[in-house]
Design an enzyme around this catalytic site. Structure first.
Site, short mmCIF file in Angstrom:
data_model
loop_
_atom_site.label_atom_id
_atom_site.label_comp_id
_atom_site.label_asym_id
_atom_site.label_seq_id
_atom_site.Cartn_x
_atom_site.Cartn_y
_atom_site.Cartn_z
N HIS A 128 0.82 -1.22 0.00
CA HIS A 128 0.00 0.00 0.00
C HIS A 128 0.86 1.27 0.00
O HIS A 128 0.34 2.37 -0.15
CB HIS A 128 -1.05 -0.02 1.13
N GLU A 144 19.51 7.10 8.36
CA GLU A 144 18.98 8.34 8.97
C GLU A 144 18.47 8.14 10.39
O GLU A 144 18.03 7.05 10.75
CB GLU A 144 17.80 8.83 8.13
N ASP A 175 0.03 -7.42 1.68
CA ASP A 175 0.54 -6.04 1.73
C ASP A 175 2.07 -6.06 1.80
O ASP A 175 2.66 -5.82 2.86
CB ASP A 175 -0.07 -5.34 2.95
N GLN A 270 0.27 5.64 11.85
CA GLN A 270 0.35 6.18 10.49
C GLN A 270 1.77 6.66 10.17
O GLN A 270 2.37 7.39 10.95
CB GLN A 270 -0.62 7.36 10.32
N GLY A 271 2.28 6.23 9.02
CA GLY A 271 3.63 6.61 8.62
C GLY A 271 4.65 5.51 8.92
O GLY A 271 5.74 5.51 8.39
N ASP A 272 4.26 4.61 9.84
CA ASP A 272 5.16 3.49 10.13
C ASP A 272 5.01 2.39 9.09
O ASP A 272 5.84 1.47 9.02
CB ASP A 272 4.86 2.91 11.53
N SER A 273 3.96 2.47 8.31
CA SER A 273 3.68 1.47 7.29
C SER A 273 4.88 1.15 6.43
O SER A 273 5.65 2.04 6.08
CB SER A 273 2.59 1.97 6.35
N1 ARG Z 1 -1.60 2.04 7.47
C1 ARG Z 1 -0.71 2.78 8.30
C2 ARG Z 1 0.29 3.54 7.42
O1 ARG Z 1 0.05 3.65 6.24
C3 ARG Z 1 -0.08 1.94 9.35
C4 ARG Z 1 -1.03 1.67 10.41
C5 ARG Z 1 -0.56 0.80 11.47
N2 ARG Z 1 -1.56 0.88 12.46
C6 ARG Z 1 -1.48 0.30 13.65
N3 ARG Z 1 -2.44 0.53 14.48
N4 ARG Z 1 -0.48 -0.45 13.95
O2 ARG Z 1 1.24 4.12 7.89
#
Ligand code: ARG
Length: 329
Positions: A128, A144, A175, A270-273
């Site tokens: 994604h 970094e 994913d 969010q952002g850790d994905s």
């Molecule tokens: N979809 C999120 C991203 O794009 C990652 C979400 C992880 N969420 C969680 N509750 N662990 O960064």
């Protein structure tokens, strides 16, 4: 106006457009760094960026398929070794360079996802983070810690090819994606690949995982400047369905859950994905067991984080990343 005048007017207009366009192109290049991406000149932050982009564009022009049939010999390095001398929601700031496989992905120069270096040419991330994106605008940086510190020029690469499987936005199944970089990455003290699992049958249930990333420190918060880490135990898929508010349909065999059902507080966000969920092996080195994928909110007691289960893709990863050189130790 008669037809003759209309044609002459058109010709004048076209000539004007062409001359002003080429003048615009010539203007670029003095004191600025940029690369032509096939559509327009793109301003790069540094000369390294510009060179990387030019390199990528020149290679891309050759339109050669990746040299998958010529496997690279193994590199003399050790995967999965953390730099400990110096060692998200509810986690801690990581020690500088303690996770040397950590890659940061930016799109149009904006941070948006994480990734992990698995050999000198490939980064593992979430599908994604690449699906629907113009892969040639994804920048990958290594070594970094503080992504907001402009004085540091990180090792930068661009993506030549984003490889993924049947990923679906409807349930986030599969994913996972591999990014083939425009050039090999030097393996140094600060940049080193993570190990891939060797046992396909390993479930990791009960093991303590570490998720790392520059993601937000709370739901709807801002992404972090410095790399952060959080410890999260792996939950069996059975418990992830029984002890949380996720349903059986949502958690496929290609996923794994990690977190604290009933407690919450600690999670990726969010952002850790695309970033890694790693586990320490008995030899004190680390392997990647999961990729940050999704979750309902972040750190909620009834919704732990959901990660892509890397052991399900081992053959696929080895097959598709074989022209990169894996550490031999
Ligand atoms: N979809 C999120 C991203 O794009 C990652 C979400 C992880 N969420 C969680 N509750 N662990 O960064």
């Amino acid at each position: 106006m008669n037809v003759k005048y209309q044609i002459i007017l058109c010709i004048i207009l076209i000539t004007f457009c062409i001359t002003s366009l080429s003048a615009e192109r010539n203007k670029i290049g003095k004191g600025k760094f940029e690369a032509y991406n096939g559509y327009r000149y793109t301003e790069a932050k540094s000369l390294d960026d510009a060179n990387g982009m030019k390199l990528f564009l020149n290679r891309n022009r050759e339109r050669k398929p990746p040299a998958h049939d010529t496997p690279a010999s193994a590199c003399s390095c050790k995967c999965g070794e953390r730099n400990d001398e110096s060692r998200i929601v509810g986690g801690n700031t990581a020690m500088i360079n303690s996770y040397p496989w950590m890659a940061r992905l930016s799109y149009f120069n904006r941070f948006y996802c994480g990734g992990s270096l698995i050999n000198d040419r490939y980064v593992l991330t979430a599908a994604h983070c690449v699906k629907g994106f113009m892969w040639f605008m994804i920048k990958v940086t290594f070594g970094e810690h503080d992504r907001c510190d402009d004085s540091i020029r990180p090792e930068t690469r661009f993506v030549l090819r984003a490889i993924s499987q049947k990923f679906s936005y409807s349930n986030f199944d599969n994913d996972m994606a591999l990014l083939r970089l425009n050039d090999r990455v030097p393996i140094t003290d600060h940049i080193r690949p993570i190990c891939l699992p060797s046992n396909k049958a390993e479930t990791y249930v009960g093991k303590s995982g570490v998720a790392t990333g520059w993601g937000t420190v709370r739901e709807d918060g801002k992404p972090s400047c410095v790399l952060r880490e959080v410890d999260v135990p792996v939950i069996s898929n059975q418990d992830c369905i029984a002890k949380t508010n996720y349903t059986a349909k949502m958690i496929t065999d290609n996923m794994m859950c990690a977190g604290y059902p009933g407690v919450g507080q600690k999670d990726s966000c969010q952002g850790d994905s695309g970033g890694p969920l790693i586990v320490e092996r008995s030899d004190k080195r680390y392997e990647i067991m999961g990729i940050v994928s999704w979750g309902n909110g972040c750190a909620r007691p009834s919704f732990p984080g959901v990660y892509t289960r890397v052991t399900r893709y081992l053959d696929w990863i080895h097959e598709n990343a074989k022209d990169g050189c894996f550490c031999n130790k």
